[in-house]
Write a protein that holds these residues in place. Structure first.
Motif, PDB file in Angstrom:
ATOM      1  N   PHE A  67       0.800  -1.320  -0.029  1.00 35.91           N
ATOM      2  CA  PHE A  67      -0.204   0.034  -0.110  1.00 35.91           C
ATOM      3  C   PHE A  67       0.796   1.457   0.113  1.00 35.91           C
ATOM      4  O   PHE A  67       0.449   2.256  -0.500  1.00 35.91           O
ATOM      5  CB  PHE A  67      -0.893  -0.065   1.131  1.00 35.91           C
ATOM      6  N   THR A  68       2.154   1.221   0.440  1.00 37.80           N
ATOM      7  CA  THR A  68       3.016   2.185   0.274  1.00 37.80           C
ATOM      8  C   THR A  68       3.387   2.572  -1.256  1.00 37.80           C
ATOM      9  O   THR A  68       3.370   3.742  -1.494  1.00 37.80           O
ATOM     10  CB  THR A  68       4.218   2.121   1.064  1.00 37.80           C
ATOM     11  N   GLN A  69       3.636   1.466  -1.902  1.00 43.61           N
ATOM     12  CA  GLN A  69       3.855   1.566  -3.181  1.00 43.61           C
ATOM     13  C   GLN A  69       2.790   1.967  -4.075  1.00 43.61           C
ATOM     14  O   GLN A  69       3.176   2.526  -5.173  1.00 43.61           O
ATOM     15  CB  GLN A  69       4.674   0.391  -3.726  1.00 43.61           C
ATOM     16  N   MET A  70       1.568   1.487  -3.702  1.00 46.64           N
ATOM     17  CA  MET A  70       0.464   1.785  -4.396  1.00 46.64           C
ATOM     18  C   MET A  70       0.085   3.276  -4.720  1.00 46.64           C
ATOM     19  O   MET A  70      -0.266   3.656  -5.649  1.00 46.64           O
ATOM     20  CB  MET A  70      -0.830   1.085  -3.670  1.00 46.64           C
ATOM     21  N   LYS A  71       0.658   4.067  -3.614  1.00 45.16           N
ATOM     22  CA  LYS A  71       0.537   5.344  -3.825  1.00 45.16           C
ATOM     23  C   LYS A  71       1.068   6.133  -4.950  1.00 45.16           C
ATOM     24  O   LYS A  71       0.733   7.142  -5.797  1.00 45.16           O
ATOM     25  CB  LYS A  71       0.875   6.083  -2.327  1.00 45.16           C
ATOM     26  N   GLN A  72       2.185   5.604  -5.395  1.00 47.27           N
ATOM     27  CA  GLN A  72       2.949   6.015  -6.717  1.00 47.27           C
ATOM     28  C   GLN A  72       1.777   5.881  -8.048  1.00 47.27           C
ATOM     29  O   GLN A  72       1.695   6.853  -8.537  1.00 47.27           O
ATOM     30  CB  GLN A  72       3.874   4.819  -7.205  1.00 47.27           C
ATOM     31  N   TYR A  73       1.095   4.822  -7.968  1.00 50.25           N
ATOM     32  CA  TYR A  73      -0.002   4.687  -8.992  1.00 50.25           C
ATOM     33  C   TYR A  73      -1.186   5.753  -8.727  1.00 50.25           C
ATOM     34  O   TYR A  73      -1.678   6.310  -9.870  1.00 50.25           O
ATOM     35  CB  TYR A  73      -0.376   3.178  -9.069  1.00 50.25           C
TER      36      TYR A  73
END
Length: 364
Positions: free
Chosen positions: A283-289
């Motif tokens: 969910f940390t990485q999903m913020k990029q999208y």
């Protein structure tokens, strides 16, 4: 040669393209290919699992314990259910197949969301059942209720979170819906991505023990293919009242998962630290999208799973985008086969996501 008539118009399930195919077709080095199409855990599986499996390699010639005693004990403790309420499958999709064959006769109805996991329909049509879909792509429970009253289906599938779109349902809303369903209708709650939904929002948490106690017609499905990082091992499970499980067992072939799969699943349940890290990083990485979409006006579905669905309204064609990214070594999932001009992208590592977004930005 003639085959079953129901198979004539049936489309083959389109799995995410393997890295090996991209290497062969486009001459790209395997270490330069990023696979973001099949919702695998980009961190792989727990190192403890790898070590445990390596120690068991010498036992590959032996069949596994067909009672799956240790795995059922661990799952029973996790979900607070008796081991007699658990069935193990070669992926949760094998249990989907069991359920449909156990419950559906010719022309019996199977109710599902407008866009959802393709195997519900594939197995349903093989059984010559009637497929009933909501008009809405996502899970609209008002539409589910209306269609249930109209068609009295034998099975209802709720995929929460939903694959391939990523939306989910609040537990309270599922419970309200289930109270309206006749106990002769089997309701399959597919929780393949439940760990992600629960981590993101406590209102999405399904207490399996309470659900199968309060709703004896519910079959809950879980898998080790997603957050546990064991997609290649093919281990899933179903939890339900003992009567349902005993019936499904009549369709189960012996030794339906491997010796190594069994060892891996048992060990994977123990490494809670790895699971917590995988969920947090997803969910940390999903913020990029999400940031990418907001900045460029791209419509997306807020996801409760380990992937995100992007719609290309007026921005291009999903088939073209997916193909061009494939040629550059980035594998994503084209959703054109679902009638959508959209792509589904698995959340990878920070570096993988940055490369995918940079390429997508250039292509769009």
């Amino acid at each position: 040669m003639k085959f079953k008539a129901a198979l004539q118009s049936l489309q083959t399930y389109e799995a995410g393209k393997p890295i090996e195919l991209v290497v062969r077709e486009f001459g790209i080095s395997a270490n330069e290919v990023i696979k973001l199409a099949s919702n695998e855990n980009p961190h792989g599986c727990s190192k403890k699992v790898q070590q445990c499996v390596a120690q068991k390699l010498a036992s590959m010639h032996l069949y596994p314990d067909d009672s799956f005693y240790q795995l059922k004990e661990a799952l029973g403790a996790k979900h607070k259910v008796d081991t007699s309420q658990i069935i193990i499958g070669a992926g949760s999709d094998q249990i989907i197949e069991f359920a449909i064959h156990a419950k559906c006769a010719k022309n019996d109805g199977i109710l599902m969301a407008g866009v959802t996991f393709a195997m519900y329909e594939i197995y349903g049509r093989i059984a010559e059942a009637k497929i009933i879909r909501t008009k809405s792509s996502t899970h609209n429970l008002s539409e589910f209720t209306e269609l249930y009253k109209q068609h009295s289906p034998s099975i209802i599938f709720l995929c929460v979170p939903n694959n391939p779109l990523g939306e989910s349902l609040k537990v309270s809303d599922i419970q309200t819906f289930l109270k309206q369903i006749n106990k002769e209708c089997l309701v399959v709650i597919d929780g393949a991505y439940q760990e992600y939904a629960t981590f993101k929002d406590e209102e999405m948490r399904i207490s399996v023990a309470e659900f199968i106690r309060d709703f004896p017609n519910v079959l809950y499905l879980g898998t080790f293919s997603k957050v546990y990082g064991l997609g290649g091992m093919r281990v899933g499970y179903g939890i339900a009242q003992q009567e349902i499980i005993q019936t499904l067992y009549k369709l189960r072939p012996p030794f339906n998962i491997t010796t190594l799969s069994l060892v891996a699943a048992i060990e994977a349940l123990k490494d809670e630290e790895f699971i917590k890290y995988s969920l947090q990083d997803c969910f940390t990485q999903m913020k990029q999208y999400e940031d990418f979409c907001r900045q460029r006006g791209i419509r997306y579905i807020p996801s409760f799973a380990n992937f995100i669905t992007l719609f290309l309204d007026g921005l291009g064609d999903s088939t073209t985008l997916a193909q061009k990214m494939l040629e550059k070594g980035v594998i994503i999932r084209n959703l054109a086969s679902y009638g959508l001009n959209a792509v589904r992208i698995t959340i990878g590592t920070k570096e993988q996501n940055q490369r995918a977004l940079s390429l997508m930005s250039a292509l769009l």
